[in-house]
Design a protein around this motif. Structure first.
Motif, PDB file in Angstrom:
ATOM      1  N   ILE A  94       0.840  -1.210   0.000  1.00  0.00           N
ATOM      2  CA  ILE A  94       0.000   0.000   0.000  1.00  0.00           C
ATOM      3  C   ILE A  94       0.872   1.257   0.000  1.00  0.00           C
ATOM      4  O   ILE A  94       0.660   2.187  -0.788  1.00  0.00           O
ATOM      5  CB  ILE A  94      -0.947  -0.008   1.221  1.00  0.00           C
ATOM      6  CG1 ILE A  94      -1.999  -1.112   1.076  1.00  0.00           C
ATOM      7  CG2 ILE A  94      -1.629   1.351   1.380  1.00  0.00           C
ATOM      8  CD1 ILE A  94      -2.862  -1.304   2.309  1.00  0.00           C
ATOM      9  N   TYR A 115     -12.608   0.371 -11.214  1.00  0.00           N
ATOM     10  CA  TYR A 115     -11.520   1.228 -10.737  1.00  0.00           C
ATOM     11  C   TYR A 115     -11.637   2.649 -11.302  1.00  0.00           C
ATOM     12  O   TYR A 115     -10.871   3.525 -10.925  1.00  0.00           O
ATOM     13  CB  TYR A 115     -10.165   0.632 -11.135  1.00  0.00           C
ATOM     14  CG  TYR A 115      -9.949  -0.770 -10.632  1.00  0.00           C
ATOM     15  CD1 TYR A 115      -9.405  -1.010  -9.380  1.00  0.00           C
ATOM     16  CD2 TYR A 115     -10.324  -1.869 -11.404  1.00  0.00           C
ATOM     17  CE1 TYR A 115      -9.223  -2.299  -8.909  1.00  0.00           C
ATOM     18  CE2 TYR A 115     -10.152  -3.172 -10.944  1.00  0.00           C
ATOM     19  CZ  TYR A 115      -9.605  -3.380  -9.697  1.00  0.00           C
ATOM     20  OH  TYR A 115      -9.429  -4.656  -9.240  1.00  0.00           O
ATOM     21  N   GLY A 122      -7.871   4.121  -3.870  1.00  0.00           N
ATOM     22  CA  GLY A 122      -8.749   3.749  -2.775  1.00  0.00           C
ATOM     23  C   GLY A 122      -9.364   2.372  -2.964  1.00  0.00           C
ATOM     24  O   GLY A 122      -9.445   1.573  -2.020  1.00  0.00           O
ATOM     25  N   VAL A 167      -6.706  -0.193  -2.262  1.00  0.00           N
ATOM     26  CA  VAL A 167      -6.458  -0.360  -0.825  1.00  0.00           C
ATOM     27  C   VAL A 167      -7.513  -1.262  -0.202  1.00  0.00           C
ATOM     28  O   VAL A 167      -7.194  -2.178   0.583  1.00  0.00           O
ATOM     29  CB  VAL A 167      -6.440   1.018  -0.125  1.00  0.00           C
ATOM     30  CG1 VAL A 167      -6.443   0.847   1.396  1.00  0.00           C
ATOM     31  CG2 VAL A 167      -5.218   1.810  -0.539  1.00  0.00           C
ATOM     32  N   LEU A 168      -8.795  -1.044  -0.530  1.00  0.00           N
ATOM     33  CA  LEU A 168      -9.858  -1.883   0.034  1.00  0.00           C
ATOM     34  C   LEU A 168      -9.706  -3.333  -0.418  1.00  0.00           C
ATOM     35  O   LEU A 168      -9.983  -4.265   0.349  1.00  0.00           O
ATOM     36  CB  LEU A 168     -11.224  -1.324  -0.388  1.00  0.00           C
ATOM     37  CG  LEU A 168     -11.596   0.050   0.189  1.00  0.00           C
ATOM     38  CD1 LEU A 168     -12.937   0.500  -0.340  1.00  0.00           C
ATOM     39  CD2 LEU A 168     -11.590   0.031   1.710  1.00  0.00           C
ATOM     40  N   CYS A 190      -5.448   2.520   7.306  1.00  0.00           N
ATOM     41  CA  CYS A 190      -5.597   2.203   5.884  1.00  0.00           C
ATOM     42  C   CYS A 190      -7.059   2.122   5.478  1.00  0.00           C
ATOM     43  O   CYS A 190      -7.431   2.515   4.360  1.00  0.00           O
ATOM     44  CB  CYS A 190      -4.876   0.896   5.561  1.00  0.00           C
ATOM     45  SG  CYS A 190      -3.080   1.005   5.648  1.00  0.00           S
ATOM     46  N   GLY A 196      -8.583   4.359   2.575  1.00  0.00           N
ATOM     47  CA  GLY A 196      -9.253   3.761   1.425  1.00  0.00           C
ATOM     48  C   GLY A 196     -10.640   4.312   1.211  1.00  0.00           C
ATOM     49  O   GLY A 196     -11.028   4.652   0.079  1.00  0.00           O
ATOM     50  N   CYS A 209     -10.544   7.877  -0.112  1.00  0.00           N
ATOM     51  CA  CYS A 209     -10.131   7.990  -1.511  1.00  0.00           C
ATOM     52  C   CYS A 209     -11.252   7.657  -2.485  1.00  0.00           C
ATOM     53  O   CYS A 209     -11.190   8.067  -3.651  1.00  0.00           O
ATOM     54  CB  CYS A 209      -8.927   7.080  -1.785  1.00  0.00           C
ATOM     55  SG  CYS A 209      -7.403   7.629  -1.005  1.00  0.00           S
TER      56      CYS A 209
END
Length: 636
Positions: free
Chosen positions: A445, A511, A532, A535-536, A587, A591, A594
């Protein structure tokens, strides 16, 4: 019959012209200085708050930089404040061959940009080609330090015998080190050149901050020289800098030629006296001679013509130089397509690594090294555009979290891109099917965030990726993430980067930011949204486009947002320590922030990196957790 301007008017014009030229030179110096080479915001010394005494002192210090008197040694030590913890101490050093006016211009720019890059740190440093500027709330004068620092190397290796290269380089560096260290209390600087086999000339430069001792200067330079075999090896150009010293060598001269000469003091040349005025003058009756007006017009017109001519010549020469550099760069990266075909065993299916929208990727052996070859689809218009974008942008990008371009090939309808080979392939091979340890996930990340920040802020052409996803994040043998596939990247001018519209909506569903998918509106926040989602996915181990979460079968983002509003998500892995859980919660918050629908509600990547780095996880603790092989996922 001729008439001459009075001496008083001549002097006024000279003073006005001098002021004009001085101002324009300062402006041109600041504009030509370009991007900073490297900067470091030191969080270990803590942060300051808005309107605090430290910030007031820092603003006063930076404002005072424009008032520094030009000096030949280019070294300054300025402090503001009285209380130890709130006092701001600065140290400024210009490269030893830089002219005083250029030195001041560089310092002014450094003071402005360091506030932008390090908005609330109590210690920071920034390097340019012409100067270095640092400040801290501790004493930094008369102290030799080797951290932080940076290192750059050229792409070209010495073509001859390695032993001959090492002998030539050692001789050059030893001579420079002794001369620089013995420079004195105001300037420890030396340049030199050395001729050698298979190479006409090697040029070198060394410099220390002048307030440290001769012994400390030698120790600092010795430390940097010791890193050359690791960071530069037999590269024909290398640049290394630390807080207290720096060195550089290259096969073309990069310093002022006069720096090779011994400095000597010269008396200032007196201004030439104008000829005696003529006895015959024609007046307009108001105390001002008609020929005075003519003289002023002639001088101003001549100056304007001279300036315009110089600008045209300089721009023409810069354009020619840029074109030559591009041609040399292209030649160094270009390979025959027959060599690419041979390297991949005629693009054997056994060597295929993957397939994308514009072609397939193959593993190959080129010049004895493993590479990844991306063969673009034939007769594809989009493939040609992607090819040009990737070659132009990737060839000049250098960051540990970006895939490095090794070369390219373009013959007839065949086009191929050659990248460094990364053994662990892409991130989507790991996060959905294999449980990674949390330290590894966290490192991925942070690495991806730093890579995107470099593209957005620190690259020579600020870049929007537009297709950030797990398949475009590759992993090296140490699981370090490297962002790939800049075929969708768009390069913008400084004045055009805030927001654009495009009719060509490209990317991967799931995305793509809503404003990009629905309206074709693109900005740096487009990549923030994709980050974001990534990250998830890394946190949950679930894909954005094939996962249905909860009783209602919601997608990953919708489910995560609803659960986070209901109550904070809690990592339930018993193997995780308290610091791990804090990092995971950080995080999750990043996420979700974002992937906000409105672009203005999303953070900038600079803020994302700062939030990630504020966790201050120690390297030892991270390595220990990695060694234990803990596997964790966040239950979302």
């Amino acid at each position: 019959m001729s008439y001459v301007m009075p001496k008083s008017y001549t002097m006024q014009c000279l003073v006005l012209l001098s002021a004009l030229l001085l101002s324009s030179q300062l402006l041109s110096v600041q504009s030509q200085e370009g991007k900073a080479l490297f900067s470091s915001c030191q969080t270990v010394r803590g942060n300051f708050t808005v309107n605090s005494i430290f910030e007031v002192n820092l603003k006063s210090l930076i404002s005072s930089l424009s008032s520094l008197p030009p000096t030949e040694d280019g070294f300054y030590n300025v402090s503001f404040g009285e209380t130890d913890n709130e006092k701001v101490n600065s140290l400024v050093l210009c490269r030893g061959d830089v002219k005083p006016i250029e030195c001041i211009g560089c310092i002014i720019r450094a003071g402005q940009e360091i506030r932008e890059r390090c908005p609330n740190e109590k210690e920071a440093i920034i390097w340019y080609d012409n100067c270095m500027f640092r400040y801290s709330n501790r004493t930094i004068l008369n102290t030799m330090e080797t951290s932080p620092g940076y290192s750059f190397a050229t792409d070209f290796d010495f073509p001859g015998e390695k032993g001959a290269w090492e002998n030539m380089l050692t001789t050059l560096l030893e001579g420079l080190m002794s001369r620089a260290a013995a420079g004195g209390e105001r300037k420890k600087f030396a340049v030199s050149k050395k001729s050698g086999p298979s190479l006409q000339t090697l040029y070198g430069l060394m410099q220390c901050t002048p307030e440290i001792s001769e012994r400390d200067c030698i120790d600092c330079l010795t430390w940097n020289i010791g890193r050359i075999p690791i960071l530069c090896n037999t590269k024909m150009g290398c640049r290394q800098a630390t807080v207290s010293c720096n060195l550089r060598y290259a096969t073309s001269r990069f310093y002022d030629l006069t720096a090779e000469e011994q400095p000597r003091a010269l008396p200032p040349a007196p201004l030439p006296s104008p000829p005696p005025p003529s006895n015959e003058r024609v007046s307009d009756g108001k105390g001002f001679a008609i020929d005075d007006v003519k003289g002023v017009v002639i001088i101003v017109g001549g100056v304007v013509l001279l300036i315009v001519s110089c600008v045209v010549i300089v721009l023409t020469l810069k354009k020619k130089k840029h074109n030559r550099q591009n041609e040399r760069r292209e030649d160094s990266l270009k390979f025959e397509f027959s060599a690419i075909r041979s390297a991949t065993n005629n693009f054997s299916p056994l060597n295929e690594l993957g397939k994308g929208g514009f072609g397939k990727v193959y593993k190959g052996i080129l010049n004895g090294k493993e590479v990844a070859v991306k063969r673009l689809s034939e007769n594809t218009k989009q493939g040609e555009i992607q090819f040009k974008n990737e070659v132009l942008s990737m060839a000049n990008l250098s960051h540990r979290n970006l895939v490095r371009l090794v070369g390219f090939s373009a013959e007839n309808n065949e086009r191929a891109l050659i990248y460094e080979f990364l053994p662990n392939k892409s991130l989507d091979n790991f996060i959905f099917d294999k449980a990674l340890g949390w330290a590894t996930r966290y490192g991925i990340i942070v690495g991806v965030a730093r890579g995107i920040l470099y593209l957005h802020q620190d690259s020579h052409a600020r870049i929007i990726h537009r297709d950030l996803k797990p398949g475009n994040v590759l992993l090296d043998k140490d699981m370090t993430p490297k962002i790939a596939d800049f075929g969708l990247a768009k390069l913008f001018d400084e004045s055009q980067i805030s927001q654009r519209f495009t009719e060509n909506i490209m990317g991967t569903e799931g995305y793509i930011a809503p404003e990009f998918r629905n309206e074709g509106r693109i900005s740096f926040k487009t990549d923030v949204y994709s980050f974001g989602v990534l990250v998830l996915e890394i946190l949950s181990g679930k894909s954005i486009w094939n996962s249905k979460m909860g009783e209602n079968g919601e997608d990953l983002i919708t489910y995560a947002k609803r659960m986070y509003k209901k109550k904070p998500l809690k990592p339930e892995d018993s193997n995780l320590d308290k610091r791990d859980k804090e990092d995971i919660l950080t995080c999750i918050s990043i996420g979700l922030g974002c992937v906000e629908y409105n672009p203005s509600d999303r953070p900038e990547m600079r803020n994302v990196v700062q939030m990630l780095e504020k966790t201050n996880r120690s390297q030892a603790a991270s390595e220990q957790r990695t060694t234990k092989g803990r596997k964790s996922r966040v239950n979302v």
